[in-house]
Design a protein around this motif. Sequence first.
Motif, PDB file in Angstrom:
ATOM      1  N   ARG A   1       0.864  -1.180   0.000  1.00  0.00           N
ATOM      2  CA  ARG A   1       0.000   0.000   0.000  1.00  0.00           C
ATOM      3  C   ARG A   1       0.901   1.231   0.000  1.00  0.00           C
ATOM      4  O   ARG A   1       1.848   1.301   0.788  1.00  0.00           O
ATOM      5  CB  ARG A   1      -0.889  -0.010   1.254  1.00  0.00           C
ATOM      6  CG  ARG A   1      -1.810   1.172   1.411  1.00  0.00           C
ATOM      7  CD  ARG A   1      -2.711   0.936   2.618  1.00  0.00           C
ATOM      8  NE  ARG A   1      -3.563   2.075   2.915  1.00  0.00           N
ATOM      9  CZ  ARG A   1      -4.547   2.083   3.810  1.00  0.00           C
ATOM     10  NH1 ARG A   1      -4.781   0.976   4.519  1.00  0.00           N
ATOM     11  NH2 ARG A   1      -5.278   3.153   4.020  1.00  0.00           N
ATOM     12  N   PRO A   2       0.670   2.206  -0.892  1.00  0.00           N
ATOM     13  CA  PRO A   2       1.535   3.391  -0.910  1.00  0.00           C
ATOM     14  C   PRO A   2       1.494   4.128   0.424  1.00  0.00           C
ATOM     15  O   PRO A   2       0.451   4.191   1.083  1.00  0.00           O
ATOM     16  CB  PRO A   2       0.928   4.255  -2.033  1.00  0.00           C
ATOM     17  CG  PRO A   2       0.114   3.321  -2.857  1.00  0.00           C
ATOM     18  CD  PRO A   2      -0.399   2.281  -1.913  1.00  0.00           C
ATOM     19  N   VAL A   3       2.631   4.702   0.824  1.00  0.00           N
ATOM     20  CA  VAL A   3       2.689   5.395   2.105  1.00  0.00           C
ATOM     21  C   VAL A   3       2.149   6.820   2.027  1.00  0.00           C
ATOM     22  O   VAL A   3       1.859   7.433   3.052  1.00  0.00           O
ATOM     23  CB  VAL A   3       4.122   5.416   2.664  1.00  0.00           C
ATOM     24  CG1 VAL A   3       4.634   3.994   2.875  1.00  0.00           C
ATOM     25  CG2 VAL A   3       5.072   6.195   1.755  1.00  0.00           C
ATOM     26  N   GLY A   4       2.006   7.366   0.805  1.00  0.00           N
ATOM     27  CA  GLY A   4       1.493   8.728   0.642  1.00  0.00           C
ATOM     28  C   GLY A   4       2.595   9.702   0.256  1.00  0.00           C
ATOM     29  O   GLY A   4       3.726   9.611   0.744  1.00  0.00           O
ATOM     30  N   LYS A   5       2.269  10.620  -0.619  1.00  0.00           N
ATOM     31  CA  LYS A   5       3.255  11.594  -1.100  1.00  0.00           C
ATOM     32  C   LYS A   5       3.844  12.400   0.051  1.00  0.00           C
ATOM     33  O   LYS A   5       3.130  12.922   0.895  1.00  0.00           O
ATOM     34  CB  LYS A   5       2.595  12.542  -2.110  1.00  0.00           C
ATOM     35  CG  LYS A   5       3.558  13.552  -2.721  1.00  0.00           C
ATOM     36  CD  LYS A   5       2.862  14.442  -3.733  1.00  0.00           C
ATOM     37  CE  LYS A   5       3.828  15.456  -4.336  1.00  0.00           C
ATOM     38  NZ  LYS A   5       3.184  16.337  -5.330  1.00  0.00           N
TER      39      LYS A   5
ATOM     40  N   ARG B   1     -11.423  -0.158  10.736  1.00  0.00           N
ATOM     41  CA  ARG B   1     -11.719   1.219  11.113  1.00  0.00           C
ATOM     42  C   ARG B   1     -10.943   2.189  10.231  1.00  0.00           C
ATOM     43  O   ARG B   1      -9.721   2.128  10.154  1.00  0.00           O
ATOM     44  CB  ARG B   1     -11.367   1.438  12.585  1.00  0.00           C
ATOM     45  CG  ARG B   1     -11.714   2.828  13.098  1.00  0.00           C
ATOM     46  CD  ARG B   1     -11.295   2.973  14.558  1.00  0.00           C
ATOM     47  NE  ARG B   1     -11.579   4.307  15.050  1.00  0.00           N
ATOM     48  CZ  ARG B   1     -11.210   4.748  16.250  1.00  0.00           C
ATOM     49  NH1 ARG B   1     -10.555   3.942  17.081  1.00  0.00           N
ATOM     50  NH2 ARG B   1     -11.514   5.968  16.630  1.00  0.00           N
ATOM     51  N   GLN B   2     -11.681   3.063   9.552  1.00  0.00           N
ATOM     52  CA  GLN B   2     -11.108   4.051   8.635  1.00  0.00           C
ATOM     53  C   GLN B   2     -10.177   3.404   7.613  1.00  0.00           C
ATOM     54  O   GLN B   2      -9.269   4.055   7.096  1.00  0.00           O
ATOM     55  CB  GLN B   2     -10.376   5.153   9.419  1.00  0.00           C
ATOM     56  CG  GLN B   2     -11.279   5.930  10.356  1.00  0.00           C
ATOM     57  CD  GLN B   2     -10.546   7.000  11.142  1.00  0.00           C
ATOM     58  OE1 GLN B   2      -9.310   7.028  11.195  1.00  0.00           O
ATOM     59  NE2 GLN B   2     -11.300   7.904  11.752  1.00  0.00           N
ATOM     60  N   LYS B   3     -10.404   2.114   7.343  1.00  0.00           N
ATOM     61  CA  LYS B   3      -9.617   1.369   6.337  1.00  0.00           C
ATOM     62  C   LYS B   3      -8.110   1.457   6.628  1.00  0.00           C
ATOM     63  O   LYS B   3      -7.284   1.523   5.720  1.00  0.00           O
ATOM     64  CB  LYS B   3      -9.915   1.901   4.944  1.00  0.00           C
ATOM     65  CG  LYS B   3     -11.385   1.805   4.562  1.00  0.00           C
ATOM     66  CD  LYS B   3     -11.555   0.806   3.471  1.00  0.00           C
ATOM     67  CE  LYS B   3     -13.042   0.759   3.062  1.00  0.00           C
ATOM     68  NZ  LYS B   3     -13.477  -0.614   2.912  1.00  0.00           N
ATOM     69  N   ARG B   4      -7.752   1.399   7.905  1.00  0.00           N
ATOM     70  CA  ARG B   4      -6.341   1.493   8.282  1.00  0.00           C
ATOM     71  C   ARG B   4      -5.605   0.178   8.079  1.00  0.00           C
ATOM     72  O   ARG B   4      -4.381   0.165   7.951  1.00  0.00           O
ATOM     73  CB  ARG B   4      -6.213   1.927   9.745  1.00  0.00           C
ATOM     74  CG  ARG B   4      -6.596   3.372  10.009  1.00  0.00           C
ATOM     75  CD  ARG B   4      -6.449   3.667  11.493  1.00  0.00           C
ATOM     76  NE  ARG B   4      -6.913   5.011  11.831  1.00  0.00           N
ATOM     77  CZ  ARG B   4      -7.113   5.432  13.062  1.00  0.00           C
ATOM     78  NH1 ARG B   4      -6.886   4.617  14.089  1.00  0.00           N
ATOM     79  NH2 ARG B   4      -7.535   6.653  13.299  1.00  0.00           N
ATOM     80  N   SER B   5      -6.317  -0.931   8.100  1.00  0.00           N
ATOM     81  CA  SER B   5      -5.676  -2.238   7.949  1.00  0.00           C
ATOM     82  C   SER B   5      -5.768  -2.699   6.495  1.00  0.00           C
ATOM     83  O   SER B   5      -6.677  -2.309   5.757  1.00  0.00           O
ATOM     84  CB  SER B   5      -6.328  -3.263   8.874  1.00  0.00           C
ATOM     85  OG  SER B   5      -6.145  -2.909  10.235  1.00  0.00           O
TER      86      SER B   5
ATOM     87  N   ARG C   1      -1.463  -6.014   7.146  1.00  0.00           N
ATOM     88  CA  ARG C   1      -0.890  -4.820   7.763  1.00  0.00           C
ATOM     89  C   ARG C   1      -1.947  -4.235   8.691  1.00  0.00           C
ATOM     90  O   ARG C   1      -2.981  -3.748   8.233  1.00  0.00           O
ATOM     91  CB  ARG C   1      -0.501  -3.802   6.678  1.00  0.00           C
ATOM     92  CG  ARG C   1       0.387  -2.700   7.179  1.00  0.00           C
ATOM     93  CD  ARG C   1       0.743  -1.721   6.080  1.00  0.00           C
ATOM     94  NE  ARG C   1      -0.315  -0.735   5.889  1.00  0.00           N
ATOM     95  CZ  ARG C   1      -0.151   0.427   5.275  1.00  0.00           C
ATOM     96  NH1 ARG C   1       1.012   0.735   4.747  1.00  0.00           N
ATOM     97  NH2 ARG C   1      -1.149   1.273   5.153  1.00  0.00           N
ATOM     98  N   TRP C   2      -1.704  -4.329   9.998  1.00  0.00           N
ATOM     99  CA  TRP C   2      -2.672  -3.921  11.009  1.00  0.00           C
ATOM    100  C   TRP C   2      -2.460  -2.450  11.361  1.00  0.00           C
ATOM    101  O   TRP C   2      -1.382  -2.058  11.790  1.00  0.00           O
ATOM    102  CB  TRP C   2      -2.532  -4.776  12.265  1.00  0.00           C
ATOM    103  CG  TRP C   2      -2.591  -6.241  12.003  1.00  0.00           C
ATOM    104  CD1 TRP C   2      -1.545  -7.057  11.667  1.00  0.00           C
ATOM    105  CD2 TRP C   2      -3.750  -7.077  12.041  1.00  0.00           C
ATOM    106  NE1 TRP C   2      -1.967  -8.355  11.500  1.00  0.00           N
ATOM    107  CE2 TRP C   2      -3.321  -8.396  11.721  1.00  0.00           C
ATOM    108  CE3 TRP C   2      -5.097  -6.844  12.321  1.00  0.00           C
ATOM    109  CZ2 TRP C   2      -4.210  -9.468  11.662  1.00  0.00           C
ATOM    110  CZ3 TRP C   2      -5.969  -7.912  12.264  1.00  0.00           C
ATOM    111  CH2 TRP C   2      -5.539  -9.206  11.949  1.00  0.00           C
TER     112      TRP C   2
END
Length: 222
Positions: free
Chosen positions: A21-25, A138-142, A169-170
């Motif tokens: 999953r990309p970590v974000g710009k 929750r909030q699609k964090r996993s 990935r939790w």
Amino acid sequence: MRRTLPLLAALCGCSTVHGVRPVGKGAVVVDASLGGPVTELFGAPVPLPLTTLGATVGVTDTVDVHAAVHPSAIALFGLAAGDAGASVQLLAPTGARPRLMTDLTLVGAGGDVDPAGSEGGFRLFARPTLNASWDWGRQKRSTFYAGIGGFIQPFPTVHALGTVAVGNRWGLSKRTTLTTQVEWIAPYASSEMLAPHYYAPGNLGAISFQLGLSVWAAGGAP
């Protein structure tokens, strides 16, 4: 294959896969991992305690670069080892359709790497992977993921191992994740006569267990 599987399996199984999953710009993420192929120690199956420590940087919202050192390689194998690579999101998730990401990691190891036991030398390995992942919770964090990959030694002679992996990935918090992963290395190759002995269904290849911890040092987690 039998001469090279122990070293390749150990290196291949030393970290969780990249490109889930990309970590974000603009994000800077500190990554650590522990675990490896399950081998026999004092008559019991124990995962090798292989470690990596590195960082991932979000170049864009779909492209990451990463690098790491392997602290345990020097202690266990007499190797100075590290890796670097890049991940690209090929397909964004939507509905039930998963995210699709690819990664190419180059692993370099120098030291006592010759199968005959002579000291010195350097080896470069390539680790390509392709992963499908689904965000949840929750909030699609996993994120749950499954993928295929390989571990290739291009020289002085070409050797290659195929791998399959599943993991999760939790999302422990907005800035911290814990990854649990199981990887089957070379599920088509007999490991019956190898020393050390690797545990796997049907004595084929090696099963590897890894834990990974990621902490966002800069930028917001996606």
